[in-house]
Design a protein around this motif. Structure first.
Motif, PDB file in Angstrom:
ATOM      1  N   ALA A 230     -11.564-104.410  25.101  1.00 54.09           N
ATOM      2  CA  ALA A 230     -12.218-103.171  24.679  1.00 54.09           C
ATOM      3  C   ALA A 230     -11.231-102.250  23.948  1.00 54.09           C
ATOM      4  O   ALA A 230     -11.598-101.577  22.985  1.00 54.09           O
ATOM      5  CB  ALA A 230     -12.805-102.468  25.896  1.00 54.09           C
ATOM      6  N   SER A 231      -9.999-102.227  24.411  1.00 48.33           N
ATOM      7  CA  SER A 231      -8.981-101.396  23.745  1.00 48.33           C
ATOM      8  C   SER A 231      -8.768-101.867  22.312  1.00 48.33           C
ATOM      9  O   SER A 231      -8.615-101.051  21.395  1.00 48.33           O
ATOM     10  CB  SER A 231      -7.649-101.459  24.505  1.00 48.33           C
ATOM     11  N   LEU A 232      -8.780-103.180  22.118  1.00 47.06           N
ATOM     12  CA  LEU A 232      -8.632-103.717  20.760  1.00 47.06           C
ATOM     13  C   LEU A 232      -9.861-103.396  19.911  1.00 47.06           C
ATOM     14  O   LEU A 232      -9.733-103.074  18.725  1.00 47.06           O
ATOM     15  CB  LEU A 232      -8.403-105.230  20.822  1.00 47.06           C
ATOM     16  N   ALA A 233     -11.030-103.450  20.541  1.00 49.36           N
ATOM     17  CA  ALA A 233     -12.262-103.114  19.810  1.00 49.36           C
ATOM     18  C   ALA A 233     -12.218-101.662  19.347  1.00 49.36           C
ATOM     19  O   ALA A 233     -12.681-101.332  18.247  1.00 49.36           O
ATOM     20  CB  ALA A 233     -13.485-103.359  20.700  1.00 49.36           C
ATOM     21  N   LEU A 234     -11.663-100.794  20.191  1.00 43.23           N
ATOM     22  CA  LEU A 234     -11.537 -99.385  19.797  1.00 43.23           C
ATOM     23  C   LEU A 234     -10.629 -99.241  18.576  1.00 43.23           C
ATOM     24  O   LEU A 234     -10.886 -98.411  17.700  1.00 43.23           O
ATOM     25  CB  LEU A 234     -10.991 -98.562  20.959  1.00 43.23           C
ATOM     26  N   LYS A 235      -9.554-100.021  18.553  1.00 44.12           N
ATOM     27  CA  LYS A 235      -8.662 -99.979  17.383  1.00 44.12           C
ATOM     28  C   LYS A 235      -9.407-100.419  16.127  1.00 44.12           C
ATOM     29  O   LYS A 235      -9.249 -99.848  15.052  1.00 44.12           O
ATOM     30  CB  LYS A 235      -7.438-100.876  17.616  1.00 44.12           C
ATOM     31  N   ILE A 236     -10.209-101.477  16.283  1.00 47.80           N
ATOM     32  CA  ILE A 236     -11.023-101.934  15.150  1.00 47.80           C
ATOM     33  C   ILE A 236     -11.963-100.821  14.702  1.00 47.80           C
ATOM     34  O   ILE A 236     -12.146-100.574  13.512  1.00 47.80           O
ATOM     35  CB  ILE A 236     -11.856-103.185  15.552  1.00 47.80           C
ATOM     36  N   GLY A 237     -12.555-100.135  15.687  1.00 51.02           N
ATOM     37  CA  GLY A 237     -13.468 -99.048  15.372  1.00 51.02           C
ATOM     38  C   GLY A 237     -12.792 -97.958  14.557  1.00 51.02           C
ATOM     39  O   GLY A 237     -13.389 -97.400  13.630  1.00 51.02           O
ATOM     40  N   GLU A 238     -11.559 -97.637  14.920  1.00 54.62           N
ATOM     41  CA  GLU A 238     -10.816 -96.611  14.179  1.00 54.62           C
ATOM     42  C   GLU A 238     -10.587 -97.049  12.735  1.00 54.62           C
ATOM     43  O   GLU A 238     -10.711 -96.254  11.806  1.00 54.62           O
ATOM     44  CB  GLU A 238      -9.455 -96.363  14.866  1.00 54.62           C
ATOM     45  N   ILE A 239     -10.235 -98.308  12.579  1.00 54.61           N
ATOM     46  CA  ILE A 239      -9.993 -98.829  11.226  1.00 54.61           C
ATOM     47  C   ILE A 239     -11.285 -98.818  10.418  1.00 54.61           C
ATOM     48  O   ILE A 239     -11.301 -98.420   9.254  1.00 54.61           O
ATOM     49  CB  ILE A 239      -9.391-100.249  11.295  1.00 54.61           C
ATOM     50  N   LYS A 240     -12.393 -99.253  11.050  1.00 54.19           N
ATOM     51  CA  LYS A 240     -13.692 -99.248  10.363  1.00 54.19           C
ATOM     52  C   LYS A 240     -14.056 -97.838   9.922  1.00 54.19           C
ATOM     53  O   LYS A 240     -14.555 -97.628   8.819  1.00 54.19           O
ATOM     54  CB  LYS A 240     -14.789 -99.770  11.300  1.00 54.19           C
ATOM     55  N   LYS A 241     -13.801 -96.872  10.825  1.00 60.59           N
ATOM     56  CA  LYS A 241     -14.137 -95.488  10.499  1.00 60.59           C
ATOM     57  C   LYS A 241     -13.341 -95.029   9.272  1.00 60.59           C
ATOM     58  O   LYS A 241     -13.880 -94.407   8.362  1.00 60.59           O
ATOM     59  CB  LYS A 241     -13.832 -94.587  11.698  1.00 60.59           C
ATOM     60  N   GLY A 242     -12.054 -95.401   9.260  1.00 55.17           N
ATOM     61  CA  GLY A 242     -11.204 -95.021   8.132  1.00 55.17           C
ATOM     62  C   GLY A 242     -11.669 -95.633   6.821  1.00 55.17           C
ATOM     63  O   GLY A 242     -11.504 -95.042   5.753  1.00 55.17           O
ATOM     64  N   LEU A 243     -12.236 -96.817   6.935  1.00 58.05           N
ATOM     65  CA  LEU A 243     -12.707 -97.516   5.734  1.00 58.05           C
ATOM     66  C   LEU A 243     -14.190 -97.275   5.485  1.00 58.05           C
ATOM     67  O   LEU A 243     -14.752 -97.850   4.552  1.00 58.05           O
ATOM     68  CB  LEU A 243     -12.450 -99.031   5.884  1.00 58.05           C
ATOM     69  N   ASP A 244     -14.801 -96.450   6.337  1.00 52.08           N
ATOM     70  CA  ASP A 244     -16.235 -96.153   6.240  1.00 52.08           C
ATOM     71  C   ASP A 244     -17.089 -97.421   6.336  1.00 52.08           C
ATOM     72  O   ASP A 244     -18.060 -97.600   5.600  1.00 52.08           O
ATOM     73  CB  ASP A 244     -16.536 -95.403   4.926  1.00 52.08           C
ATOM     74  N   LEU A 245     -16.689 -98.296   7.249  1.00 51.92           N
ATOM     75  CA  LEU A 245     -17.442 -99.534   7.473  1.00 51.92           C
ATOM     76  C   LEU A 245     -18.372 -99.342   8.677  1.00 51.92           C
ATOM     77  O   LEU A 245     -18.035 -98.588   9.597  1.00 51.92           O
ATOM     78  CB  LEU A 245     -16.486-100.703   7.752  1.00 51.92           C
ATOM     79  N   PRO A 246     -19.515-100.025   8.698  1.00 48.07           N
ATOM     80  CA  PRO A 246     -20.434 -99.862   9.832  1.00 48.07           C
ATOM     81  C   PRO A 246     -19.883-100.482  11.115  1.00 48.07           C
ATOM     82  O   PRO A 246     -19.106-101.442  11.070  1.00 48.07           O
ATOM     83  CB  PRO A 246     -21.692-100.609   9.367  1.00 48.07           C
ATOM     84  N   VAL A 247     -20.295 -99.901  12.243  1.00 49.43           N
ATOM     85  CA  VAL A 247     -19.891-100.436  13.552  1.00 49.43           C
ATOM     86  C   VAL A 247     -20.453-101.849  13.728  1.00 49.43           C
ATOM     87  O   VAL A 247     -19.770-102.738  14.227  1.00 49.43           O
ATOM     88  CB  VAL A 247     -20.395 -99.505  14.677  1.00 49.43           C
ATOM     89  N   TYR A 248     -21.692-102.021  13.299  1.00 52.63           N
ATOM     90  CA  TYR A 248     -22.373-103.306  13.503  1.00 52.63           C
ATOM     91  C   TYR A 248     -21.989-104.287  12.399  1.00 52.63           C
ATOM     92  O   TYR A 248     -22.207-104.038  11.217  1.00 52.63           O
ATOM     93  CB  TYR A 248     -23.884-103.067  13.504  1.00 52.63           C
ATOM     94  N   ASP A 249     -21.409-105.393  12.828  1.00 48.74           N
ATOM     95  CA  ASP A 249     -20.968-106.429  11.890  1.00 48.74           C
ATOM     96  C   ASP A 249     -21.567-107.761  12.369  1.00 48.74           C
ATOM     97  O   ASP A 249     -20.917-108.514  13.112  1.00 48.74           O
ATOM     98  CB  ASP A 249     -19.433-106.477  11.883  1.00 48.74           C
ATOM     99  N   PRO A 250     -22.826-108.042  12.001  1.00 51.10           N
ATOM    100  CA  PRO A 250     -23.499-109.221  12.562  1.00 51.10           C
ATOM    101  C   PRO A 250     -22.790-110.537  12.257  1.00 51.10           C
ATOM    102  O   PRO A 250     -22.794-111.447  13.095  1.00 51.10           O
ATOM    103  CB  PRO A 250     -24.886-109.181  11.907  1.00 51.10           C
ATOM    104  N   ALA A 251     -22.172-110.646  11.098  1.00 53.12           N
ATOM    105  CA  ALA A 251     -21.494-111.906  10.768  1.00 53.12           C
ATOM    106  C   ALA A 251     -20.327-112.152  11.726  1.00 53.12           C
ATOM    107  O   ALA A 251     -20.116-113.279  12.194  1.00 53.12           O
ATOM    108  CB  ALA A 251     -21.003-111.860   9.323  1.00 53.12           C
ATOM    109  N   ARG A 252     -19.584-111.098  12.030  1.00 47.93           N
ATOM    110  CA  ARG A 252     -18.460-111.213  12.963  1.00 47.93           C
ATOM    111  C   ARG A 252     -18.972-111.584  14.361  1.00 47.93           C
ATOM    112  O   ARG A 252     -18.396-112.429  15.043  1.00 47.93           O
ATOM    113  CB  ARG A 252     -17.683-109.887  12.993  1.00 47.93           C
ATOM    114  N   GLU A 253     -20.061-110.958  14.777  1.00 44.60           N
ATOM    115  CA  GLU A 253     -20.603-111.253  16.100  1.00 44.60           C
ATOM    116  C   GLU A 253     -21.028-112.723  16.192  1.00 44.60           C
ATOM    117  O   GLU A 253     -20.757-113.397  17.185  1.00 44.60           O
ATOM    118  CB  GLU A 253     -21.784-110.319  16.411  1.00 44.60           C
ATOM    119  N   LYS A 254     -21.649-113.212  15.115  1.00 46.54           N
ATOM    120  CA  LYS A 254     -22.074-114.621  15.121  1.00 46.54           C
ATOM    121  C   LYS A 254     -20.869-115.558  15.214  1.00 46.54           C
ATOM    122  O   LYS A 254     -20.913-116.578  15.884  1.00 46.54           O
ATOM    123  CB  LYS A 254     -22.883-114.933  13.861  1.00 46.54           C
ATOM    124  N   ARG A 255     -19.815-115.196  14.507  1.00 51.72           N
ATOM    125  CA  ARG A 255     -18.603-116.045  14.554  1.00 51.72           C
ATOM    126  C   ARG A 255     -18.057-116.121  15.976  1.00 51.72           C
ATOM    127  O   ARG A 255     -17.593-117.171  16.416  1.00 51.72           O
ATOM    128  CB  ARG A 255     -17.541-115.505  13.595  1.00 51.72           C
TER     129      ARG A 255
END
Lengths: 91, 69
Positions: A25-50
């Motif tokens: 979860a801590s790593l997911a939070l880091k990803i969330g921060e990066i996504k926010k900085g890049l204005d990317l959506p939280v939901y990434d269905p392709a990543r979830e499927k992988r």
């Protein structure tokens, strides 16, 4: 092994899972921060499927692949929720 | 709220409805069964128009959870 011994081992594994869930979860939070900085959506269905595909492929049982997918669906759901709350809270 | 997807619903249909809900600040719990996918929506779902959800491709049934008084 006795039932008590097996349960002690299960308790030990549960504690390890708890630590791993929170580490993930801590790593997911880091990803969330990066996504926010890049204005990317939280939901990434392709990543979830992988994730589900990879975990099914690596699964050697006794849990079947559907059970593995259901378990990881919950892990991913909660990671996404954490990312969303953290991102919303920073606004 | 529970959203039951049709057997024939493809992953794209699931992704669309999940993105719709997540974009609106709802959390979801997906459960994939052998034949059905059920999406549990968490949050104050009263603001979600049931008819709008039902109209998404691949949706079989929308079930509202009764409020406890």
């Amino acid at each position: 092994m006795t039932i008590d011994e097996i349960r002690q081992e299960i308790d030990r594994l549960d504690s390890e899972l708890l630590r791993i869930f929170n580490e993930r979860a801590s790593l997911a939070l880091k990803i969330g921060e990066i996504k926010k900085g890049l204005d990317l959506p939280v939901y990434d269905p392709a990543r979830e499927k992988r994730i589900f595909t990879r975990m099914s492929a690596e699964n050697s049982g006794p849990l079947d692949d559907q059970a593995i997918v259901r378990l990881f669906e919950r892990v991913v759901d909660e990671s996404r929720r954490l990312e969303r709350i953290n991102t919303a809270g920073d606004h | 709220m529970l959203i039951v997807m049709r057997k024939t619903a493809d992953e794209g249909a699931q992704d669309t409805i999940k993105a719709y809900l997540i974009d609106r600040g709802f959390d979801i719990h997906q459960s994939t069964g052998a034949n059905r996918v059920i999406i549990g929506v968490i949050g104050d779902t009263e603001s979600i128009p049931e008819a709008e959800i039902a109209a998404f491709p691949g949706v079989l049934q929308v079930v509202r959870i009764a409020k406890e008084e």
